[in-house]
Design a protein around this motif. Sequence first.
Motif, short mmCIF file in Angstrom:
data_model
loop_
_atom_site.label_atom_id
_atom_site.label_comp_id
_atom_site.label_asym_id
_atom_site.label_seq_id
_atom_site.Cartn_x
_atom_site.Cartn_y
_atom_site.Cartn_z
N SER A 87 0.76 -1.21 -0.02
CA SER A 87 0.07 0.02 0.20
C SER A 87 0.89 1.18 0.04
CB SER A 87 -0.82 0.16 1.25
OG SER A 87 0.03 -0.06 2.25
N GLU A 88 0.06 2.30 -0.11
CA GLU A 88 0.80 3.70 -0.16
C GLU A 88 1.68 3.96 1.03
OE1 GLU A 88 1.44 5.74 -2.87
OE2 GLU A 88 0.30 4.19 -3.93
N PRO A 89 2.99 4.48 0.96
CA PRO A 89 3.94 4.73 2.11
C PRO A 89 3.43 5.90 2.67
CG PRO A 89 4.93 5.40 0.26
CD PRO A 89 3.72 4.44 -0.39
N ASP A 90 3.65 6.08 4.23
CA ASP A 90 3.52 7.44 4.65
C ASP A 90 4.94 7.43 5.64
OD1 ASP A 90 2.97 5.77 7.14
OD2 ASP A 90 0.98 5.75 6.70
N SER A 91 4.52 8.34 6.70
CA SER A 91 5.93 8.68 7.11
C SER A 91 6.32 7.47 8.37
CB SER A 91 5.85 9.70 8.26
OG SER A 91 4.64 9.92 9.08
N ARG A 92 5.50 6.65 8.64
CA ARG A 92 5.59 5.42 9.49
C ARG A 92 5.69 4.25 8.81
NH1 ARG A 92 4.49 7.82 14.19
NH2 ARG A 92 4.11 6.11 15.63
N THR A 93 5.79 4.12 7.59
CA THR A 93 5.93 2.79 7.16
C THR A 93 7.42 2.53 6.57
OG1 THR A 93 5.72 3.83 4.85
CG2 THR A 93 3.68 2.70 5.97
N GLN A 94 7.61 1.28 6.88
CA GLN A 94 9.14 1.05 6.37
C GLN A 94 9.14 0.13 5.12
OE1 GLN A 94 11.83 0.22 9.72
NE2 GLN A 94 10.02 -0.09 11.05
N VAL A 95 10.38 0.00 4.26
CA VAL A 95 10.34 -0.97 3.22
C VAL A 95 10.64 -2.39 3.54
CG1 VAL A 95 11.62 -1.24 1.04
CG2 VAL A 95 11.04 1.04 1.92
N THR A 96 10.01 -3.17 3.05
CA THR A 96 10.08 -4.39 3.46
C THR A 96 10.86 -5.45 2.40
OG1 THR A 96 7.95 -5.14 3.35
CG2 THR A 96 8.70 -4.65 5.47
N SER A 97 10.74 -4.96 1.20
CA SER A 97 11.19 -5.63 0.07
C SER A 97 11.51 -4.67 -1.16
CB SER A 97 10.53 -6.72 -0.47
OG SER A 97 10.99 -7.47 -1.42
N SER A 98 12.44 -4.87 -1.83
CA SER A 98 12.72 -4.11 -2.91
C SER A 98 13.60 -4.94 -4.06
CB SER A 98 13.52 -2.84 -2.70
OG SER A 98 14.78 -3.12 -2.27
N VAL A 99 13.41 -4.51 -5.24
CA VAL A 99 14.50 -4.87 -6.28
C VAL A 99 15.72 -4.14 -6.00
CG1 VAL A 99 14.72 -5.54 -8.78
CG2 VAL A 99 12.35 -5.50 -7.74
N PRO A 100 17.03 -4.69 -5.83
CA PRO A 100 18.01 -4.07 -5.47
C PRO A 100 18.77 -3.23 -6.62
CG PRO A 100 18.52 -6.19 -5.40
CD PRO A 100 17.02 -6.26 -5.55
N ARG A 101 19.25 -2.52 -6.17
CA ARG A 101 20.27 -1.65 -7.28
C ARG A 101 21.11 -2.50 -7.98
NH1 ARG A 101 25.19 2.38 -5.85
NH2 ARG A 101 25.31 3.48 -8.06
N PRO A 102 21.01 -2.39 -9.45
CA PRO A 102 21.93 -3.15 -10.13
C PRO A 102 23.70 -2.92 -9.92
CG PRO A 102 20.42 -2.00 -11.55
CD PRO A 102 20.21 -1.42 -10.26
N HIS A 103 23.91 -2.00 -9.61
CA HIS A 103 25.26 -1.95 -9.32
C HIS A 103 25.54 -2.77 -8.21
CE1 HIS A 103 29.04 -0.14 -7.80
NE2 HIS A 103 29.40 0.41 -9.25
#
Length: 396
Positions: A87-103
Amino acid sequence: MPSTTITAVRLRADLVEKLGASGVLPGRLLDTFSLLPRHWFMPQVIWAPLGGEPYHRFDRARDPEGWMRAAYQDSYAVVRWEPGTGSEPDSRTQVTSSVPRPHAVARLLTDLELEYGHRVLELGGGTGWTAALISQHLPDSRVTSVEVDAALSEQAEVNTTKGGREYLRVANVVGDGAEGWPGRAPYDRVVSGYAVSSVPAAWVDQTAPGGIIVTPWCTSWGAWGTLKARVAADRSAEGRFAGHGSFLPERRELRHDPVLPRADAGEPCGSGLDIWSVLRDDDERFVMGARLRDVAFLREQPDAGSPVARVWLHTADWESWVRFDLDGAGQAGAQVRRFGPRGLLREVESVHQWFEARNRPGLERFGLTITPEGKQSMWFDDPRSAVFARVGGARS
């Protein structure tokens, strides 16, 4: 050919060219990144940097070209927010998964020293991109990818099998990354897609003698650095850190907003420590986190639009803390207050003095040793030198 397809081909070529020019990718890995489209592993909505905004929303249905550009920029793309709904982030949410930076992924794969026939274990597989790159790079390898989020693991399974990708030999499984995946052990290479503050015993136990573990690192002072350790036949392991890689911490390391003390709590004290300088330096934060494992920091903006910024240094239980109030004029204008039985300010100043006295050493001067009993200790320059920091306990 649809315009988005043309855009994807061009953007992928531009990204690979930049990675090649940076020297981070050897020849064969360049081919791997060229052949496997990154956008295949992106959901329809992602959050990625745009200008000064760290988490701009890109919706493929509404802005296909903008979404595609975000998929091929050399940055992360967030796909999950706590509690994992996307769902949409706000000031209290934390990232739990991402596609990492290619570098960052390129550096991890280079550190792995991959060879044909390797059995590879990946922890924190997310949407499947890193595991797919390994399988693309080594067609005869056997890759096992563990992901704790069942929905993400299911998506990774789709991403690595649909559209003629059946040649990618990836087993996507749901589980706690800290436990590894014993059913397909031993592994020649173990790689983590998230940062840890100590190496789980299962990773060492499931690595074949001579195998390599590569994992991003984190402490209570932030995520920075990558450990590359080789496992011996007696279940010991040893390796050095490198100053690259800023990955999400393991989910058990995610921090939650505390109830902060009142503004007038504690007592005034003086300090010549430039806390902003400490926090801006990734290497110094790594050292702080190694020596002061039970101390963390928190940035706070007390009032919207206020020039005052606040930094807290605190123990995990908040029984002792130090607070810096900075008025925008720099450290010289800081007001400092302390509370609790522990002399946190003296401890932090002592580590800062150690760091300065050794000419601000980079991470490549630090290493980690894991004994056959599972005890983990960090050292500086020489593994035979005195223990710089205790990291983990013995196997249970």
